[in-house]
Design an enzyme around this catalytic site. Structure first.
Site, PDB file in Angstrom:
ATOM      1  N   ASP A   1     -26.277  37.383  12.437  1.00 49.09           N
ATOM      2  CA  ASP A   1     -27.351  38.351  12.215  1.00 49.09           C
ATOM      3  C   ASP A   1     -26.872  39.513  11.347  1.00 49.09           C
ATOM      4  O   ASP A   1     -25.765  40.018  11.528  1.00 49.09           O
ATOM      5  CB  ASP A   1     -27.844  38.865  13.574  1.00 49.09           C
ATOM      6  CG  ASP A   1     -29.087  39.718  13.466  1.00 49.09           C
ATOM      7  OD1 ASP A   1     -30.095  39.208  12.955  1.00 49.09           O
ATOM      8  OD2 ASP A   1     -29.044  40.887  13.887  1.00 49.09           O
TER       9      ASP A   1
ATOM     10  N   ASP B   1     -38.619  36.390  11.484  1.00 51.41           N
ATOM     11  CA  ASP B   1     -38.612  37.633  10.699  1.00 51.41           C
ATOM     12  C   ASP B   1     -39.614  37.629   9.554  1.00 51.41           C
ATOM     13  O   ASP B   1     -39.607  38.543   8.718  1.00 51.41           O
ATOM     14  CB  ASP B   1     -37.205  37.883  10.126  1.00 51.41           C
ATOM     15  CG  ASP B   1     -36.242  38.409  11.168  1.00 51.41           C
ATOM     16  OD1 ASP B   1     -36.678  39.132  12.076  1.00 51.41           O
ATOM     17  OD2 ASP B   1     -35.043  38.098  11.076  1.00 51.41           O
TER      18      ASP B   1
ATOM     19  N   GLU C   1     -26.964  35.504   7.754  1.00 52.39           N
ATOM     20  CA  GLU C   1     -28.317  35.981   7.459  1.00 52.39           C
ATOM     21  C   GLU C   1     -28.219  36.970   6.296  1.00 52.39           C
ATOM     22  O   GLU C   1     -28.145  38.174   6.486  1.00 52.39           O
ATOM     23  CB  GLU C   1     -28.959  36.679   8.671  1.00 52.39           C
ATOM     24  CG  GLU C   1     -30.411  37.056   8.405  1.00 52.39           C
ATOM     25  CD  GLU C   1     -30.891  38.286   9.155  1.00 52.39           C
ATOM     26  OE1 GLU C   1     -32.096  38.577   9.097  1.00 52.39           O
ATOM     27  OE2 GLU C   1     -30.062  38.987   9.778  1.00 52.39           O
TER      28      GLU C   1
END
Length: 554
Positions: free
Chosen positions: A326, A422, A355
């Site tokens: 992340d 997201d 990410e």
């Protein structure tokens, strides 16, 4: 010839090893220079002045500005020297470290040839082979399915199926995933990416309080072990979410700093302007502007050791198959280099997926991640399928340009996706056009790399931006479009064909349609997508066609 467009960089995305003695070499030229011929002049490094081989290169990729010539070499000597010879209008040029010249002095080539000095095995990025055929299913755990009906449900504050809010809890858990592994297997899934499972006060769990404890809302360590074990028994890999950029302000170490300030042994774990962190003044660095998610100082040795132990713990304890990282582009390069060594030492085929929403080449040179979540692919698909910003030619150029950001091994491990927790739901963005959804999934499957389906895509789940993109899965089967689901199953099954795992790729516009070709040995697979308003080559508007050929190539 536009010499300013010429580009080659040794030991980079323009020159990289794909095997012990296998090397790919690329040369970028201007798109308008279509009449030139390019030859690779190469030889053993210590013999190049006297003896050279020559082979013609061809254009493999073309984006909005450039052409990319590419050649794959099988070497006898892994110490390679090379230059490029270019023909234009009967005239000859050479391209070396001296740039473009009309002559080249081979007896003094050791001053200015390009080189791959040596292919060291530990420097070569090795493809995690299972990623070539991976069909991922991303699960936002709280919204997938509740399996444990005897747990404490006092935290649940919404009815299953209600529209979510940022602080909604629906009750999904790990047991619910275990009970639906058969469903995922039948769909064609062979890898699952889970959003965080660790103890946290939120529904999304990206603000982690305890990295070693499974959140009781989701289950227990034994549930995780059972999930991984049963998934492995069905040929399904499990990838977990590593939130190492930031943590919860309720994490024990940050609470100690709140209490003791600079006297805390963990003060340097965070980035604080002052003697004490002050959540109201927010005098410490955070994720985005969220004071409840303080940023970890990943340049700090103590933080690095803490996080490396967590990464190792879950591999050893639960036998997971990878980490999705992340906010990985805000974490120290130095930490990711240590992280890679630790993870790969424990499990060689444990995949590392960052990410990064943008060009991540500095992280993808073999010493940090294996790949990233390919949001550049996502954006291209939105511009092509949803927004009409690209025609077929522009889409082909964009996809080619994205491939040229990285080396072949990285492209083979990319996590390609249409949407995620997201983003807006892709199905909603394309106006709930089921034909376009299927065409986009066809491209997702045929494009190099792993395909990732966001939970519910197969039942045409709708949703806007977060939190609306995190709706509950509708398990009422009478609501499902079985025809669409069957088509998606057929498409996902194609990923198991070797031609889509190892084949070369060619992307172009053909009769105003997007054309994607994959070739491997004697097999060829072609995808055509027609987003025009008229039928072309028997393909209806918004439709697609997949053709397979086996045997000798024409």
């Amino acid at each position: 010839m536009n010499q300013y467009a010429l580009l080659h960089t040794p030991d980079s995305r323009y020159c990289f090893a794909t095997g012990k003695k296998e090397l790919v070499i690329r040369l970028r030229t201007a798109k308008e220079d279509r009449d030139i011929r390019v030859f690779l002049v190469y030889g053993a490094k210590y013999e190049f002045q006297m003896k050279q081989n020559e082979i013609e290169m061809h254009v493999h990729y073309e984006d909005g500005l450039y052409q990319y010539y590419e050649k794959k070499l099988e070497l006898e000597d892994v110490r390679l020297a090379y230059i490029f010879r270019i023909e234009e209008n009967g005239k000859e040029y050479y391209y070396s470290e001296d740039g473009l010249t009309e002559t080249y002095c081979f007896p003094e080539a050791f001053y200015n040839f390009f080189q791959m000095p040596y292919i060291n095995p530990n420097d070569r990025l090795k493809t995690v082979d299972w990623m070539r055929k991976a069909v991922f299913y991303q699960i936002f755990i709280d919204r997938f399915r509740q399996g444990n009906l005897t747990k404490d449900t006092s935290y649940i504050n919404m009815q299953w199926g209600d529209l979510p809010t940022p602080k909604s809890f629906a009750g999904g858990d790990i047991r619910g995933i275990i009970e639906k592994l058969d469903y995922l297997k039948e769909l064609g899934i062979n890898a699952v990416y889970l959003t965080p499972i660790f103890q946290s006060i939120s529904n999304h769990k990206y603000d982690i309080r305890d990295y070693r404890k499974v959140d009781p809302q989701f289950g227990s360590l034994s549930d995780v072990k059972e999930l991984v074990q049963k998934a492995h028994g069905m040929g399904i890999r499990i990838v977990m979410d590593a939130v190492f950029n930031h943590c919860s302000m309720e994490m024990e170490e940050f609470e100690d700093v709140l209490k003791n300030g600079k006297a805390s042994p963990y003060y340097e774990w965070f980035l604080i302007d002052g003697d004490y962190p002050d959540p109201e003044r927010m005098n410490y660095e955070c994720f985005a502007s969220c004071n409840y998610m303080p940023k970890l100082n990943t340049a700090n040795a103590g933080v690095q050791e803490f996080l490396l132990k967590i990464a190792a713990y879950w591999i050893k304890e639960a036998d997971i198959d990878g980490w999705r990282l992340d906010v990985s582009d805000e974490v120290s390069h130095d930490f990711w280099r240590r992280f890679r060594k630790e993870v790969k030492q424990l499990k060689k085929d444990c995949v590392i997926i960052g990410e990064n929403w943008h060009d991540a080449y500095p992280y993808l040179m073999g010493d940090q991640y294996d790949s990233i979540m390919n949001y550049a692919f996502t954006k291209a698909c939105l511009d092509y399928f949803a927004r009409g910003k690209f025609d077929a030619r522009q889409m082909a150029e964009k996809l080619n340009g994205n491939l040229m950001r990285n080396t072949e091994p990285v492209n083979d491990m990319m996590l390609n996706l249409l949407d995620s927790h997201d983003t807006h739901r892709f199905y909603t963005e394309i106006g709930k056009n089921k034909k376009r959804l299927l065409a986009a999934i066809a491209l997702l499957v045929v494009f190099p790399g792993a395909a990732c389906i966001y939970y519910g895509t197969e039942i045409c789940m709708e949703g806007g931006y977060d939190p609306d993109s995190r709706r509950c899965f509708d398990w009422e089967e009478s609501h499902w479009d079985r025809t669409v689901m069957q088509e998606i199953k057929k498409l996902l099954a194609l990923k198991q064909k070797p031609v889509l795992q190892y084949g070369t790729v060619k992307i172009k516009e053909e009769e105003k349609m997007l054309f994607v070709e994959r070739k491997y040995k004697k097999d060829r697979l072609i995808l055509r997508i027609n987003l025009t308003k008229e039928t072309r080559q028997g393909i209806d508007p918004d439709g697609y066609q997949i053709m397979e050929e086996q045997g000798e190539m024409a």
